[in-house]
Design a protein around this motif. Sequence first.
Motif: not given
Length: 405
Positions: A74-75, A80-83, A122-130
């Motif tokens: 996932l990009d 983060p949306v899926a999370a 993974l979200v903290a590592r590479r998720g889009k900040p917003s």
Amino acid sequence: MVQAANEAPTPTATRETGRSQVLPVTAWMLLVGCLVGLVVLDWAGGLYWIQNHGSVKLIGALLTVALAVASPRLDSRALPVAACVFAVGSLCLSVWLHLEMVAGSQALGFAEPAALVWLLLLVARRGKPSWAALAVPLLGMAIVLRPVSVSARQSTIIMALLFALAAVTALGIGLGMRLLLADRRRQAAALRLEQRTEFARDLHDFVAHHVTGIVVQAQGAQAIAGRRPELVPPALQRIEQAGSEALTSMRHMVGMLRDADGEVTLTPLAGIGEVRTLVEEFSAVGGARARLELEGTFDDLPVEVSTTAHRVVMEALTNVRKHAHGCTEVLVRVDRSGDRLIVRVSDDGRTRHVSQSGFGLKGLAERVGLIGGDVQAGPVTAGGWGVEATVPVSPAASTAKAAAS
């Protein structure tokens, strides 16, 4: 023994390297194995056998595990949306368990919280900040509240605290990796800017050199126009050739400098003559003897090629001084073969501890790559270390320069 002239270094290892790469397939298989093992553990513990809500918890765990397994694909926005969606689903399940289950029922499980912890990292590592700013607290609440969703007993509170510790640890690791990657990107950008700034210096001196030559030839043609007019056409032809060559190299180098900003300081042009000086100075310092071998003609090299060859030798000799333990001899060979210039530097020393944060060879590869070349570095068959750079030489520019001279 020093590497033979036709022996290329092994490209699979470098004395200076960036962060080590972990095989993605291996990491992915380890993740799948751990999560599947936790699902089996929960199943064996009877978590999914409970009537009415056991199947719901099994479906929730399997879906969350599936997302965790698919998360590397996932990009930065979809992850983060899926999370967020799955964290909200997990929180809704916890609320439903709290409202429907009787006291003493078991809400604890390990597969779903473990998958959520992985998603948090993974979200903290590479998720889009917003989106990451929304997903992180939702994931944290989903992880911590599941053990106490039925009742707040001493055992469930302890498990909630342990889950909270795991969540905080994953968040810290993810943020640390994010900052590290951002820092490396900044360093790489600075490195590219540095290489382009060096090209800017070379471009300035190159233009000054050739414009001066054109002006001198024009003045000479003007001076002899009245006395010997037959010499004017050849002089004009030389001026035209020199101007064409200068324009060709200028277009090439300016194309490399499109993204470069900042103040440029001036340095003299560096070519094959300066390579000989580098080798002599290296031997004069002591510790190891360096010798230079030249093959071919180098008077017609474009300025971007000659300065890059100089930089390759300088960086390679610097690495020998830093990293080649017990080195006694260094061979520097510059070979002009048709439309290619090959620069090889090899030593007979033993490699010291490999640096994990060096940028010397990375900068060298960036510099050579800007003019269409490539760099290989690694141990040589006879022992020691070798660096080889292959740089294309523009036939058109070479022909024009030869005619002008």
